[in-house]
Every structure is written in C-alpha cells, then in structure tokens.
Design a protein around this motif. Structure first.
Motif, PDB file in Angstrom:
ATOM      1  N   ALA A 263       0.822  -1.208   0.000  1.00 39.87           N
ATOM      2  CA  ALA A 263       0.000   0.000   0.000  1.00 39.87           C
ATOM      3  C   ALA A 263       0.858   1.261   0.000  1.00 39.87           C
ATOM      4  N   LEU A 264       1.962   1.211   0.718  1.00 39.31           N
ATOM      5  CA  LEU A 264       2.774   2.418   0.857  1.00 39.31           C
ATOM      6  C   LEU A 264       3.643   2.669  -0.359  1.00 39.31           C
ATOM      7  N   LYS A 395      -0.970   5.418  24.805  1.00 35.03           N
ATOM      8  CA  LYS A 395      -1.500   6.765  24.625  1.00 35.03           C
ATOM      9  C   LYS A 395      -0.597   7.593  23.732  1.00 35.03           C
ATOM     10  N   ASP A 397       0.284  10.494  24.113  1.00 32.56           N
ATOM     11  CA  ASP A 397      -0.066  11.907  24.147  1.00 32.56           C
ATOM     12  C   ASP A 397       1.151  12.775  24.453  1.00 32.56           C
ATOM     13  N   LEU A 398       2.020  12.249  25.315  1.00 35.26           N
ATOM     14  CA  LEU A 398       3.211  13.014  25.696  1.00 35.26           C
ATOM     15  C   LEU A 398       4.122  13.272  24.506  1.00 35.26           C
ATOM     16  N   PHE A 400       2.986  13.959  21.555  1.00 35.67           N
ATOM     17  CA  PHE A 400       2.117  14.613  20.564  1.00 35.67           C
ATOM     18  C   PHE A 400       1.581  13.599  19.559  1.00 35.67           C
ATOM     19  N   LEU A 401       1.425  12.363  19.982  1.00 37.50           N
ATOM     20  CA  LEU A 401       0.891  11.349  19.083  1.00 37.50           C
ATOM     21  C   LEU A 401      -0.502  10.960  19.550  1.00 37.50           C
ATOM     22  N   ASP A 402      -1.314  11.975  19.772  1.00 35.78           N
ATOM     23  CA  ASP A 402      -2.622  11.694  20.322  1.00 35.78           C
ATOM     24  C   ASP A 402      -3.343  10.645  19.493  1.00 35.78           C
ATOM     25  N   LYS A 417      -3.276   3.935  13.826  1.00 38.69           N
ATOM     26  CA  LYS A 417      -2.564   4.761  12.854  1.00 38.69           C
ATOM     27  C   LYS A 417      -1.175   5.019  13.405  1.00 38.69           C
ATOM     28  N   THR A 419       2.283   7.633  12.554  1.00 42.55           N
ATOM     29  CA  THR A 419       2.874   8.686  11.741  1.00 42.55           C
ATOM     30  C   THR A 419       4.317   8.316  11.397  1.00 42.55           C
ATOM     31  N   PHE A 427       1.797   8.145   6.714  1.00 42.22           N
ATOM     32  CA  PHE A 427       1.037   7.391   7.719  1.00 42.22           C
ATOM     33  C   PHE A 427       0.906   5.914   7.369  1.00 42.22           C
ATOM     34  N   PHE A 429      -2.009   3.153   8.173  1.00 39.81           N
ATOM     35  CA  PHE A 429      -3.368   3.087   8.712  1.00 39.81           C
ATOM     36  C   PHE A 429      -3.746   1.644   9.037  1.00 39.81           C
ATOM     37  N   ASN A 430      -4.885   1.514   9.670  1.00 45.01           N
ATOM     38  CA  ASN A 430      -5.509   0.207   9.916  1.00 45.01           C
ATOM     39  C   ASN A 430      -4.617  -0.768  10.696  1.00 45.01           C
TER      40      ASN A 430
END
Lengths: 463, 160, 253, 541
Positions: A263-264, A395, A397-398, A400-402, A417, A419, A427, A429-430
């Motif tokens: 896919a990529l 998570k 979140d720390l 910045f990968l919310d 997902k 990044t 990205f 995905f899935n």
C-alpha cells in the motif's frame, strides 16, 4: 517507609535475588505457579525452597550454575502466608489489586481482557511464582524434579500453571527481532556500563540509574529512598516483578508487513518489508537501531554492544529516522522529551523473560501458541510498568501522538494509525493488534533474608 | 474543607483542581513577588507538566489565602505525582509561604496536604473536554501548516 | 500580576452569598452540569418554560464560544481551613461563591457579551448573591464585577496563541484531514481533486443546524496573535522585554 | 429625564445637523474640514460665540416649494466638534474634563495599537496636521457642481472671521493636498461619473453609505427601520422584522440598548444631545486593489465584478449579495434604484409635490430591497461570504449562527456595536494602476461610546475574525493587512455554496488596500452645550 538512604547496593548482592539486576542469559526457562492452601505448610515449603534460591552474587569465570531458581509472591500469596492486615495494607495499591484489576490502565481490553485469559491464569490461585532458568533442557528437568518432589511432600501446595520458555533457534523473538538489547544500567550493580544503557547526561555520556529505581530500600532518581512495605526488613532488597504471557500473531504480522508495504510503496520487495518492520520497532531485526542506520540494516553496528545502544533521539526531533511512535522510542524516549531526561528516568524498566513456543515455519497460521514471557522489574509497578504501558505504549499523548498506540505491542483494534515522518508516505493506517495478553500477575520478589523470615513465619499473624 | 480528592469535573478525561490554602502571617508580599517573578520568567516551570491546560495562582482576601486552580488531563493522583516529581522547587517556593506546607517531596504528605485543601467545583465547564493538552497543541500545529499549504496554492503570483 | 496569557484572559470573581441561599445555587449548578441524568431533567425543565430551560442557556454559552474553561465553587464559612494558632481566627458572615474562567477577548467584550447575550443565565447563577444588581443594565453590572474581581498573580496557558474557536477548528480540521489522507491513498488524480475540493468545501463550515457545532465549525481561518486588547498589557509586555534585555546585557558582561 | 418613546420626537433644534442628517443626501456633496488650535481660552470662546448662529442644527428644512419657509436650507452647513485637549484649551472646569471617557481623553493617536494603525497606517505617516495639537474641528458642507464656489466663498468668510481671534486661535496647516503641498483644510467631494452626474461611489467603485442605523426619535420615515434598526425574530423584509435602536446608542442623555443612560460627561446639560465623532482620513490604494482583483479573478468563477462583490458583500452598484447573488439581478436592482432617484430629483426640481410624493415612495420601496435582509438563509456564506466587509461591520442576526434562541435577542451581540456613518470621498484618482496620489474617504463615525462601538468594530470585527469563527482573518477591504512578509497573511475565504461540490475560493496575500492618513476623536456638543462652552458656563457642581 524510608529505610536507609546511604545503602550501597554492591554490598548486598548476596541478599538480592538473581536475574533482577543481571540477566542470566540462559536459553531455557520454566515458570511454575503454585497455590497455597494452608499458611503453615506453605511457609514450610517456602523455607525448603529458600535454601536453593539463586542470589545476585556475581559468578566468576566457569562458575555459572547449570540451573537457577527464584521465588516471588503475589498479593494473594502474601495473604495465603498469613501476613497481618497492617503489613498487607502497606503494599502499593496496584500490587494489592493485581494485574487483572488494572486491565483498563494497561489497555488489556478486547481479546486481551482478563475474561479472555487462559483459565488457569485468570483466577486468584497464582500465589507463588517459581522461576527455573537453565543452560540445558536436562538441567531444567532435573531441577524441576527436585521442585516437584519438595512440593508434592508439602500439604496444600498445588501447582496451578506451568509455562515453559525457550529461545527459538533463530535467537530472536517470534517476530524475528533480536530482543533485550537495551536495559537500564544500575549504579552499584557491578555490571559493565555500556553506552546507552543508563540515563543520558548532558556531556553526551550516560549515567547508571540509581538503585532505588529497581530495588527497594535504596535511593532512587528522586534522591529519596524508595518506599517499602512495613516492616522495612520485609521490603529491603526486594522488588516487584510483572509477569505477562503475551501471545504473538506471527502470521498476521508477516502478512501485515507485506500488504502495508504494498500500500505504501506499491511493492512487496523484501527490502521495503524490512524497512517497514524496522519503522514499527525502531530497530532492524538484527538489533541495529534506525537512529544509527536509517536506510539499511548494519550487522557491524548490531553486534557491537559499545555502539548498538548508544544513541538518543534528540538529534531526530521529528522522527525522520526513527519515528516518534516506534516501539523502542515509546518504551524509552531517552533524551527526546527533555535534555536532562527528567521525564524519562523515573519510568524505566528492567526486562527479563523469554519467548515461548515453536518458530513458525509456514506462511499461514498453524494454530500453535507462541509468544513471549514478559517479565518487568521495578520498585514501583504503577510508576514504571503501568505508566509506560498506559502513557507511552497505549497513549503517546506526551509525544504529541494523540490517539496513536504502539504499532508493535499497543492495544490497536484495526483502526490504529502511525505517523511516519519522511519525504513520502506519512502514515500507516488500519493497525491491528499483533500481541494479545493471555494472562499475568504482579509479584513481589523478596530479598533472601526476607524470604527466609517469611518462611519462618516471623511476620505472620498466626504464628 | 471537604477532605476529598474528588474533582468537580463531570468529564471523563479532564480534571479540575481548586486549592485554597492559608498564607502564613505576613508572607503575602513575598509570595506575590515570587509569583510575579515566575510570571515574567521566560519559561514557566508549569510548562514541564505537559498535562496542564490552564493554571493560575491568586492571592485572596488581602493576603490571607492563596488560590490555585488548574485544568489538566488524566487523574488527580498522577497529576500530583507530576507536580511533586517535576517541579518540587517551584512548588516549595510558592506554597512554602502557606501554613502547614510539608514540601513537595516526599509524595505522601504532599498529597495529603493537597487533599485537605481542595474544594471540588460545584459546576465545571470545558469547551473541548475530550482533548488533552498535547492533542490541542498538535491540532493547532496541523492547522497552521494546513493553512499555509492551502494559502500557497491560492496565492496569485506576485507581480513584483 | 497579569490576567492575560496570549489570547486568554483570567477572570476571578468572588462574591458573597447568604448561607441560606447556598443550596439554591448548588441546585442550579447541578442542573447545568453535563451528565447523563440531565437528559431527563432537560426534558422536564424545558416544559417548565424558558426560565428553567437550562439546556438553552448552555446553548447560548456554547454559541458565544469565548470560554475555554470555567468553574463555580461555593465555600461555606466553616469550610475555610483553620490550621492552628499561627493563623488568625476568622468569622466570615457569608458563604462565598467563587467563579473562575479562561476566556478570549477583552474584559469588556466578555462581560458585555454575557449581559447582552445570556442575561438570564447570569441572573440565574448570581441573583442569590449579596448585592447582585442583575446583568442589565450594564453600568451597575460592570461595577459589581469590577468591585468583586480579584487580579491574578500568576497565569499560565499551554497554548496562549489559541482562542477557543481556534482549538475547535483545529481539531476538526485535523480529524477531517486524517480521514481524507486515509481515504485518498488509493485515489487517482481526478478523483483526488474532486474529493479534495469536497473536503475544502466541508472545511469552510456547514450551516445545517442539525449538525453539531463542531462538525460544521469553519476551519480555514488563519491563526496569529490577537489584536491588542489592552494598552496596559502592551506597556507591561514592553517593560518586560526591556527588563530582560537589560538582564541579558548584564549576563553578557 | 427625556422620554425616548419613538412617538415623542427629539429636540432637533438642539442637535447638530450632521448627526441626524446625511448631508450628501441633501445635495451637500462637497466639504471642507478645518482644524484649529486654541492657545487663548477667552479668544477661543469668543470665536465660538461668533460661529454659533451659523451652526447647522438637525431641525427639518422646509422644502423650497413650501409657502412659508420656516427653516430654509442654508447654502452651506457648518458643524463644530472638540477634542478633549480642545475642551481643556477652552477652559472647561477640570471637574467636567475628568468625567469624559478614557479613550476620548487619550485620543486616536494614543489608541493606535487598539485600532491597528500600524505599518503604513501608523501616525508617523499621517498628514502632519493630525500630529499637531488639534482642538477644534469645523466642517462645512456645500453644493456640488456647478456651484462649488459657494463653499469656497463661505470658507473664505470663515477664514476672515478666524483672523479676528489670532493669535489665540490658530488655523492648523498640514492637510496634505494633491500636489503634496500642505494645506489649511481637508476637502471632500462626492465623485462624479463621466457625464458629470453625482454618484454615491467611493474610489474603489462601490456605492457607499447605503445602510445606516435607524434609531428612535429622529422623525424619519418609520418604514426605514427596515435594514436600519435591530433585527427581531420576524422576517427581515417586513417592518415587524426590525425595531428602531435606542437613541442612547447615538446620542448622549437618552436610554441605550442596555436600558441605561450612556456614560457621559458632567454636567448632564453638557452631554445631552451631544455625541462623539470619530474622524478618519483613509487613503485608498486603488492600484493595489484593481491589480489584486485582476490577478485573482483570473481564477475566480464569475470574474472580477463578482470577486469585488464578494469582498464587500455588495456589488459595486450597491446591490446586496445576500439577496442578489447574480450580477444580472444586481444590475436590475441598481437600474431601478437609479431610475427612482432620478424621478424623485426631477419631481423636486419641478416643484411637483404630487409627483415627488409618488417618486419618493417608489424610491423607498427600491431602497428597501437594498437593505432588507439578514444572513440566516446564508449561514455558510455561499452568497455573502462570512468575512465580507458589510457582514463584518454589521452582522445583523448572524452571530447566533442559526441557533435561534441562543441569545436573549437575535442581535444581542450586534445592537451595541452599531455606528452612524457620515463623510465623503476626497481627491481624484487619476491613475487606477497606481496607489499614490491623494484620494480616499473622509469617514466620520458618530457613536455614544467610541470604545464600545467604533473601537470594538475596528479591532474585533475588521482586524480580527474570531467572532465570526474566521480565526485571525481580517476584513478584506479595510483590514490592516501586514506589509511585512513574515506578518499575518491577508486572507479571505470565499465560501462555496454548500452541497455544490465546489471548493471555497481562497484569497491569499491580500495587501493593505486602505491606509489611515489622519484622524482624531471629537465631542460634538448640543447647541445648548456650545452656548455653555462659549460663555464659560459649564459648571458640574
């Protein structure tokens, strides 16, 4: 309860159980779980075991034993030994609750939820964990024989579950990666200090972590002695051990790599498949880190312990070499969160453990159970293992990968997902879950003296 | 004060904290100076705690007590641990002027002190309760970059 | 002392309330708290007429879209902590209602928008307070707020450049874009262009009132520092820069 | 206290004329704006006393055809306003001076950061006269072609009169004239078309001054409330869709939209029937404007005229996009409007009262089409962009964003931000491909609160977009777009019709089309107050 601030680890290695600070590096292991039905006979049994428990005393050349044994107790186990309420209550909350109760925090949901665990790993019967590590299968069996005879002689000591583990012939874990390269080095542990194993300091060097992070009763990274249960002697030289049986979906993982590469990049060229695998983990399968060799694998780097862990992510703030969401960067962000690493060094884990099951030869799933016996060691389960699992693995979140979870071991559900910063294809995905939890528990692994006293009933309410 | 670590936030992911602590007799001026110094400092120590959206310290009642409010992601317990571990000196410099301050470390007495002085909000409103600080910052970054991209496409070639 | 952090303004309002009135306000706060049992209450209060339609009052607040966070706390006299002899005894005659908010815009804009836009909402939450003048006319209302407002000693925002609207639009933009990136991986050039145009037209904002505010939030505006809301704060900021540059000179020496 | 019941008219004899009357609608299409400094208070008051009989009030003029001319139209109007420094120079007591609002005391130059007067709009680039101690503004409005000399003569008389009080009263020089020379006055004039007919256009080519607030007590045609009052929840093309604004939004001493008397100086007699005047000289960069439109409209469906319409929310001929989205519809409306105007003027010239009555009714009906709308059917901005100039300066009910009932009234956030606009264009644009030259607009804004009305609109609605959920995007036409390449981009989103599948059109890199070249805040006293000031009778005790 603060014991002593100035205690020196090295002088106490004889009282600390083995395989905590230093890995045994033995190829086979057996993890046996016992239930204790009677406090007195349980203590007597434990007493017999305690004589053969392996300590952290360093072996000299040629002195390595053919097998080792270590013992740890769950909170139910401590209860079963008849410890008084006040002592029990002085243990940390997460340990008292046990792993199954902490499933929300750990991301053990869906197929990894406790209700889906193996029956024997589900209940309240995992009181005592006895680990045997051995150089050979023969040595493992003979040690087991001894253990069985002692256990059968004891009344009310019941085997609940046994898990064997062995390094596959590839020398890797089942997804094909060389594992266990990066471990925190510990001040006073008498281990050689390899670059990259401690905590980064500003001069570009690395500093070993303070012993209180991993052994109770010592000064930790906050400059304070780690808190221990009461009485203090019970906690001294002990630590907490997290046991998890992680099933790996090897065929799914291989399939995912191929279809995603397709896919990529519109190709399933093995080179691209390998690159993708490396992006997920942060290391090539050889163990060579992406940070040091972003474009191709490099065996020379992989095999040199002076180099293969000597990197920080600070020079790669956007994750163009090693994605910010890659497994090893999440599990140990090194210097990337702040220069002096204050945000990382209190959340480090010593990892022990071994793969289990046979290497998958075929392309499709053969239905066999294979995976990893995951063992994490630390002086606070909540601050170390649980924190890493919740904040960094599931998570992000720390960073910045919310919303993004660890692509490799995170609790993804098919909509995950990741990044991948770089010139193209930003990205993946899935993402699905490649690793599911089959069971586990939190254990306390006491010091040898404490283990003997426990066995003697010194702290028990009924004696 | 109600002895409760309970947050007045009805939202799952966001917690609010309101602390009212008495200031030691005669120390309000000094405290005000400390706060002023932090305010004009280039980098706020609060920045180290990446889960705080907004925070403020306010001296009330002609120096009788200090108010602290903040909105943060995650649980009360973890938030306090962050405070205690990441900016203990900063907290000591501020709350050290309050009666009964046990110090930001070790954790247990600090936690107890906070618990004792906390008042849960009777009504709490958050405009974007499901977003963490990092999510907000990340989204803002996306927006800025996307805007720039879209505008580059739209811009007519400059004549000069 | 600063009530301003970038685009955000910190409001602290502390107003006395008769002890016996506290329960009424607590009920009002409870009614406004977004939680599950409220759904039934909404249905119920709606039928009592607009005065009691709390959902509608919240609607006004959401439409104003100036607030990041706000909270109301009531402290009764016996709840003020007394920690021993080193602290003087107090005997407060009233309970106090504490209101704290983080909003965008200038003081006057905020206060005026509330009194003009949702006067009933304000009156509902404050009219039991001692000396509350009602939110209209504005003169006495301004005086009341000014008189009871306390200045912030230290104010922090993790994202000073963003108004509440900026955050809402960013979040929506990001979600839509990610979804688009996912969808577009397999698209040909033509289809991509068509879908990209569709995406942009959805990002401009959707007026369908059945959509939630967030779904139709316009996303294409720029983000930059706010226009200056107060000349005083400009002066403070300048002074601060000057102090710092003086310090830097000293450091360099 | 005065009642503000709409049925009870204001004392128009006490109110200065331009507050109620838009002079250009009364054929006073040329103007001179003269500034004075007073260094001797007594002489200043004498000068004022001499001027008083000539000051034009808001009292209705009897039409020329009337048998008994009670209050005939003057050949030239005269009005007077003061800066705070001017009132001080005229020796108003401190107790009175201290009661004026802060922004008026500070003055426009000191408020430049609030107003966004930066870059080329910064005061250092203004006409020099505005940086001098401006105390007094006199403005004269007179007839247009071919009778412009009347204004000239009248101005000459004023100059002679002022000489009597020099030194002590100084006419300030430094209005930049077309040749670059510094002049003693600023002139203004309506623009003429090629045939020499007066137009309502400004230099960018838009018909200006169509929509002005309608408030209680002026005695104007009650039907004019449509489009000029405040929105109700009824249909915008009916009288029920609108209510007159409270007088106190535009005149001191009357109840305002918050049901109170506006903040006003003491004593009350000094304030009542007075108001504040915001004077701005705005240069128009016609070259930048035309070339931006030319370049950008190459990619814009509908072409240049449509793009120009999207900027402002009205077609250049005045037809609103909200109700006339196509150029064809717009042209139709403009033609009918023009026709009605011509008929009305003809009837007036012919002294035909009957025809005049009919024609003015037709005119009023057509005018209604120009103003009777709101944005509820166009929330997404598919017709009139949300960021278009007219939608920003007067969002009507738009700030409820279609959530009917969110606010106490539909216009709750708008009704206290309305501005009464007067003024005329100035200069002639000789080369539409260039920015330089002397041409633009003299904008005079009348408000009861400079801060709450003018400054708010300028700052929050023209130079910012947050209230419209447009982030930091500014008014495309009047925003202070940055000249600095690192500054905020001049940006506008022109929304597409929802569901059309078309993308919105993004205008980026918009340069600053309008630059501030001067201005000040003035107080416009009532006739009573003028008398008090001239006789040193102001006593707040």
């Amino acid at each position: 309860m603060v014991v002593s601030v100035g205690r020196v680890l090295q002088e106490n290695l004889g009282d600390i159980q083995g395989n905590l600070l230093h890995a045994y590096h033995m190829p086979v292991a057996r993890y046996a779980f016992y239930r204790l039905e009677d406090p007195a006979s349980g203590r007597a049994w434990l007493g017999k075991l305690s004589d053969r428990v392996t300590s952290a005393t360093r072996w000299s050349e040629g002195d390595k034993p053919s097998s080792t044994m270590n013992v740890a107790l769950s909170f139910r186990g401590l209860e079963a030994l008849g410890l008084p309420t006040a002592t029990l209550a002085s243990f940390p909350e997460e340990f008292r609750l046990g792993m199954a109760e902490r499933s929300e925090i750990l991301g053990d949901v869906g197929e990894s939820a406790p209700e889906c665990w193996e029956d024997a790993l589900k209940g309240d019967g995992l009181h005592v964990l006895v680990e045997i590590h051995a150089q050979t299968t023969t040595a493992l069996e003979s040690h087991t024989e001894w253990l069985e005879s002692v256990s059968q002689a004891a009344e009310g000591v019941v085997v609940e579950y046994v898990q064997d583990a062995a390094l596959p012939k590839t020398g890797t874990e089942h997804f094909g990666f060389v594992d266990g390269i990066s471990q925190p080095s510990v001040e006073g542990s008498a281990l050689p200090e390899l670059p990259g194993h401690g905590t980064p300091v500003e001069s570009g060097k690395w500093k070993p972590l303070r012993p209180g992070e991993f052994i109770l009763g010592y000064v930790g990274e906050d400059g304070l002695a780690s808190e221990t249960p009461t009485p203090a002697a019970l906690g001294l030289n002990g630590t907490f051990v997290v046991f998890r049986k992680l099933h790996q979906r090897v065929a799914d993982f291989r399939q995912f790599l191929r279809t995603t590469a397709q896919a990529l990049w519109d190709t399933d060229d093995p080179e691209k498949v390998e690159l993708l695998a490396a992006k997920l983990v942060g290391r090539w399968r050889s163990g060579c880190p992406l940070e040091l060799s972003p474009d191709q694998d490099n065996a020379a780097i992989a095999n040199n312990p002076q180099i293969n862990n000597n990197f920080r992510f600070a020079q790669d703030p956007d994750g163009e070499r090693c994605p910010i969401g890659a497994h090893i960067r999440r599990a140990n962000p090194r210097g990337s969160l702040d220069a002096t690493d204050t945000l990382v060094r209190r959340h480090r884990i010593l990892r022990r453990g071994l793969p289990y099951g046979e290497w998958l030869e075929s392309e499709s799933d053969d239905g066999a159970d294979r995976g990893l016996v995951f063992i994490a060691v630390g002086s606070s389960i909540s601050r170390q293992f649980e924190f890493v699992q919740e904040e960094w693995i599931n998570k992000g979140d720390l960073f910045f990968l919310d919303g993004e979870k660890d692509p490799f071991v995170g609790a993804n559900d098919g909509t995950g997902k990741m990044t991948l910063p770089g010139p193209s294809v930003p990205f993946i995905f899935n993402l699905q879950r490649f690793v599911t939890v089959r069971g586990g528990e939190y254990f306390f692994m006491p010091g040898l003296e404490a283990l003997r006293k426990l066995a003697q009933g010194k702290w028990s309410a009924d004696s | 004060m109600s002895p409760s670590a309970e947050s007045g936030s009805p939202y799952e992911n966001i917690t609010e904290m309101t602390l009212l602590t008495p200031i030691k007799d005669g120390e309000a001026d000094e405290l005000a100076q400390v706060l002023a110094a932090v305010q004009i400092a280039e980098d706020s120590p609060i920045k180290k705690i990446s889960t705080i959206h907004y925070a403020r310290w306010v001296i009330l009642d002609e120096g009788a007590r200090l108010l602290f409010t903040s909105n943060f992601d995650g649980t009360w317990e973890k938030y306090l641990r962050d405070f205690s571990e990441k900016i203990p000196e900063g907290l000591d410099a501020i709350w050290g002027h309050c009666v009964g301050w046990p110090g930001a470390q070790p954790f247990a007495p600090f936690r107890k002190w906070v618990d004792r002085h906390q008042v849960p909000a009777n009504l709490f409103y958050a405009a974007y309760p499901e977003s963490t600080v990092r999510e907000v910052q990340r989204a803002l970054d996306w927006k800025e970059k996307t805007e720039r991209f879209v505008a580059e496409l739209a811009k007519p070639p400059r004549s000069s | 002392m600063s009530n301003i952090a970038g685009k955000a303004f910190a409001m602290n309002l502390i107003t006395p309330i008769e002890r016996k009135q506290v329960k009424w306000n607590k009920v009002a706060f409870w009614l406004l708290t977004p939680s599950k049992p409220r759904n039934f209450l909404n249905w119920f209060t709606k039928r009592l007429g607009p005065r009691f339609d709390f959902a509608a009052k919240l609607n006004g607040l959401i439409t104003l879209s100036m607030i990041h966070y706000a909270r109301w706390v009531i402290v009764k006299p016996e709840e003020w902590p007394h920690l021993g002899t080193e602290q003087p005894r107090e005997d407060p005659a009233y309970a106090y209602q504490l209101f704290f908010s983080n909003f965008n815009g200038s003081w006057a804009q905020y206060v005026d928008s509330f009194s003009a836009g949702i006067p009933e909402g304000l009156d509902g939450l404050w009219n039991k307070n001692v000396g509350w003048p009602t939110s209209v006319p504005q003169g006495p209302f301004h005086d009341y707020v000014r008189h009871n407002e306390v200045w912030t000693n230290y104010y922090y925002s993790a994202y000073p450049m963003a108004a509440s609207n900026d955050i809402k639009s960013s979040k929506r933009l990001r979600n839509e874009l990610l979804d688009f990136i996912d969808r577009s991986e397999k698209m040909g050039a033509k289809e991509f262009q068509r879908e990209y145009h569709k995406l942009l037209s959805s990002l401009q904002g959707n007026p369908n009132p059945d959509f939630t505010a967030e779904e139709k939030f316009p996303c294409l505006g720029q983000m930059a520092p706010t226009p200056i809301v107060s000349l005083a704060s400009v002066a403070v900021r300048r002074a601060r820069v000057e102090i710092r540059s003086v310090e830097e000179v000293h450091d360099a020496e | 206290m005065m009642s503000t019941d709409p049925d009870i008219p204001l004392d128009l004899h006490d109110i200065q004329g331009n507050i109620i009357k838009a002079y250009n609608r009364e054929d006073y299409v040329t103007a001179r704006y003269v500034l004075y400094q007073v260094t001797d208070g007594a002489k200043g008051r004498e000068f004022l006393a001499e001027l008083l009989p000539y000051v034009t009030t808001a009292a209705p003029w009897s039409r020329e055809s009337a048998v008994r001319a009670g209050n005939p139209k003057p050949p030239v109007t005269l009005n007077i306003a003061f800066t705070h420094q001017g009132l001080e120079a005229l020796e108003l007591p401190a107790a009175s001076l201290l009661t004026f609002p802060q922004e008026f005391v500070s003055g426009m130059v000191k408020r430049r950061e609030i107003l966004g007067d930066d870059g080329k709009s910064a005061p250092e680039h203004w006409d020099p006269v505005w940086l001098k101690p401006v105390h007094l503004l006199l403005w004269l409005n007179g007839p247009g072609r071919p009778n412009e000399h009347v204004l000239d003569e009248y101005h000459g008389m004023l100059v002679e009169l002022a000489k009597k009080f020099a030194p002590g009263v100084e006419c300030l020089s430094g209005h930049r004239g077309e040749d670059g020379a510094e002049r003693d006055y600023q002139s203004g004039s309506a623009l003429y078309d090629e045939d020499g007919n007066i137009t309502a256009k400004e230099h960018f080519g838009y018909s200006d001054g169509i929509s002005n607030p309608f408030f209680k007590g002026t005695g104007a045609n009650p039907n004019n409330v449509i489009g000029g009052g405040k929105v109700t929840r009824e249909s915008p093309d009916t009288v029920e869709g609108w209510e007159p604004l409270e007088t106190g939004e535009f005149l001191l001493g009357y109840k305002d939209e918050a049901f109170e008397y506006p903040e006003a100086p003491l004593p009350p007699l000094l304030a009542r029937n007075g108001t504040y005047l915001v004077f701005r000289k705005l240069h128009e960069n016609v070259g930048s404007f035309e070339s931006y439109l030319d370049e950008t409209s190459k990619h814009f469906e509908g072409g240049k005229e449509a793009l120009a319409a999207k900027f402002v929310g009205r077609w250049r001929n005045g037809a609103p996009l909200a109700t006339h989205p196509t150029e064809e519809e717009a042209n139709g409306l403009a033609a009918r409007w023009n026709q009605a105007y011509v008929s009305m003027k003809k009837a007036e010239a012919d002294h035909d009262d009957g025809a005049y009555a009919t024609a003015s009714n037709v005119y009023a009906d057509v005018r209604k089409e120009l103003v009777a709308f709101d944005y509820d059917q166009d929330l997404a901005g598919g017709r009139c962009p949300v960021g278009a100039h007219v939608r920003r300066v007067n969002p009507r009910g738009g700030l409820e964003f279609g959530r009917s009932g969110a606010f106490a009234s539909r216009g709750a956030l708008t009704n206290r931000r309305r501005i009464l606009r007067r003024g005329l264009p100035y200069g002639i644009c000789r080369d539409r491909s260039r920015d330089d030259g002397e041409h633009g607009n003299i904008v005079m804004m009348l408000v009861a609160s400079i801060r709450r009305q003018f400054e708010f609109v300028q700052q929050q609605w023209m130079n910012y977009g947050n209230d419209f959920k447009l982030g930091n995007d500014k008014d495309p036409l009047l925003g202070n777009h940055s000249d600095d390449p690192d500054g905020i981009d001049g940006r506008m989103t022109i929304e597409s019709t929802p569901g059309s599948g078309k993308p919105p059109f993004l205008c980026a890199g918009i340069p600053r089309f309008v630059e501030t070249r001067g201005g000040a805040y003035f107080f416009v006293p009532s006739m009573t107050a003028l008398r008090m000031i001239s006789k040193a009778l102001v006593d707040p005790t």
